[in-house]
Design a protein around this motif. Structure first.
Motif, mmCIF file in Angstrom:
data_model
loop_
_atom_site.group_PDB
_atom_site.id
_atom_site.type_symbol
_atom_site.label_atom_id
_atom_site.label_comp_id
_atom_site.label_asym_id
_atom_site.label_seq_id
_atom_site.Cartn_x
_atom_site.Cartn_y
_atom_site.Cartn_z
ATOM 1 N N GLY A 1 0.903 -1.369 0.055
ATOM 2 C CA GLY A 1 -0.043 -0.006 -0.044
ATOM 3 C C GLY A 1 0.855 1.176 -0.014
ATOM 4 N N VAL A 2 2.076 1.196 -0.442
ATOM 5 C CA VAL A 2 2.965 2.565 -0.569
ATOM 6 C C VAL A 2 2.893 2.722 -1.735
ATOM 7 N N PRO A 3 2.239 4.114 -2.213
ATOM 8 C CA PRO A 3 2.480 4.508 -3.558
ATOM 9 C C PRO A 3 3.890 4.816 -4.249
ATOM 10 N N VAL A 4 3.834 5.070 -5.527
ATOM 11 C CA VAL A 4 4.882 5.393 -6.154
ATOM 12 C C VAL A 4 4.465 6.751 -6.697
ATOM 13 N N VAL A 5 5.408 7.831 -6.583
ATOM 14 C CA VAL A 5 5.139 9.060 -7.256
ATOM 15 C C VAL A 5 6.042 9.461 -8.463
ATOM 16 N N ALA A 6 5.537 9.365 -9.728
ATOM 17 C CA ALA A 6 6.300 9.450 -11.124
ATOM 18 C C ALA A 6 6.774 10.765 -11.187
ATOM 19 N N TYR A 7 8.183 11.379 -11.239
ATOM 20 C CA TYR A 7 8.604 12.308 -11.707
ATOM 21 C C TYR A 7 9.160 12.133 -12.996
ATOM 22 N N SER A 8 9.375 13.208 -13.863
ATOM 23 C CA SER A 8 9.617 13.188 -15.312
ATOM 24 C C SER A 8 8.660 12.291 -15.777
ATOM 25 N N PRO A 9 7.552 12.289 -15.671
ATOM 26 C CA PRO A 9 6.396 11.401 -16.082
ATOM 27 C C PRO A 9 6.040 11.360 -17.833
ATOM 28 N N VAL A 10 6.312 12.572 -18.468
ATOM 29 C CA VAL A 10 6.373 12.464 -19.853
ATOM 30 C C VAL A 10 7.747 12.717 -20.476
ATOM 31 N N ALA A 11 8.840 12.083 -19.658
ATOM 32 C CA ALA A 11 10.078 11.739 -20.126
ATOM 33 C C ALA A 11 10.975 12.940 -20.565
ATOM 34 N N ARG A 12 10.501 14.077 -19.904
ATOM 35 C CA ARG A 12 11.095 15.460 -20.188
ATOM 36 C C ARG A 12 10.567 15.765 -21.664
ATOM 37 N N GLY A 13 9.471 15.607 -22.181
ATOM 38 C CA GLY A 13 8.827 15.750 -23.497
ATOM 39 C C GLY A 13 9.300 14.950 -24.605
ATOM 40 N N GLU A 14 10.167 13.885 -24.105
ATOM 41 C CA GLU A 14 10.547 12.999 -25.289
ATOM 42 C C GLU A 14 9.436 12.195 -26.032
ATOM 43 N N VAL A 15 8.529 12.229 -25.162
ATOM 44 C CA VAL A 15 7.035 11.047 -25.757
ATOM 45 C C VAL A 15 6.329 12.230 -27.118
#
Length: 272
Positions: free
Chosen positions: A177-191
């Motif tokens: 029950g421990v979440p992950v918080v995603a940083y750079s979630p759009v891969a710094r714009g590479e998507v």
């Protein structure tokens, strides 16, 4: 806004990352996000912007009880006395009387993790933060913090996007029950320029960044903190919740290379 319950707090699944949002433009960006409906703001002492984040919160008129504010202690401030001092300094800059979440920003070589977590728990017990957590922790460090020390870790904030496999950490944390918080979630714009992501986005009348965000937000126990300086970009990120990905989309994303780490400073831990 959908939230994740963790260690007594309700963390909105989508927040505003503020790395490199500084000065008047940075304050305006945070004010804009709050006006657009964001209630999760992520900052850190290292970002050098806690003062403008605090000013934006004060100017917004949003009830403090509606906000989730995360900040972090830098890796060279991890002695017990310096953690306490860093916490006090961050609170003054943010103009707050408590944080919702206070994180160890990066692990440090040779750190005394039991002493660090004891100090962090002391801050929680004193009411200075509602919950504590970590960032950029590897699986062995998480096991030490959670299993050996028994610390009430509320999240691990890590780089996570369509190009980086974090399944080992997710598979360990999700049952707990421990979440992950995603940083750079759009891969710094590479998507944005990725043909696969463009194709999926076109199929849904969306943008590639929205697809990347929804892929994360669809996962149990995963929050994301994209940075956006413009109101239009902030609205676009909020609208990612409206995208409905199907099995074909998820299979296409799963087939993308998953070994692209974009944040790997010299002081980073051994990721393997």
């Amino acid at each position: 806004m959908e939230t994740i319950q963790t260690q007594g707090i309700a963390m909105p699944k989508l927040g505003l990352g503020t790395f490199r949002l500084t000065e008047a433009a940075g304050q305006a960006a945070v004010e804009s996000a709050l006006a657009e409906g964001y209630r999760h703001i992520d900052t850190a002492e290292m970002y050098g912007n806690e003062e403008i984040v605090g000013a934006a919160i004060a100017a917004s008129g949003v009830d403090r009880r509606e906000l989730h504010v995360t900040t972090k202690v830098w890796y060279d401030h991890l002695a017990p006395d310096t953690i306490r001092r860093a916490c006090d300094d961050s609170m003054k800059r943010l103009r707050l009387d408590h944080f919702d979440l206070y994180l160890v920003h990066w692990p440090a070589p040779g750190m005394d993790l039991p002493a660090i977590m004891e100090t962090m728990v002391g801050l929680k017990d004193a009411g200075l933060t509602r919950a504590i957590g970590v960032a950029n922790f590897t699986l062995p460090l998480l096991k030490q913090a959670i299993e050996e020390i028994g610390a009430p870790v509320a999240c691990n904030q890590i780089e996570y996007h369509v190009y980086l496999d974090q399944s080992a950490i997710l598979n360990y944390l999700q049952p707990k029950g421990v979440p992950v918080v995603a940083y750079s979630p759009v891969a710094r714009g590479e998507v944005v320029d990725d043909p696969v992501m463009q194709r999926i986005a076109a199929k849904h009348g969306a943008q590639p960044g929205q697809v990347a965000l929804k892929w994360l937000l669809d996962q149990d126990g995963v929050a994301a903190i994209p940075k956006s300086q413009s109101a239009a970009g902030q609205r676009r990120n909020l609208d990612s919740f409206k995208v409905t990905l199907d099995d074909e989309d998820r299979a296409a994303i799963a087939a993308l290379p998953k070994n692209r780490r974009l944040v790997d400073p010299a002081f980073a831990p051994d990721w393997d």
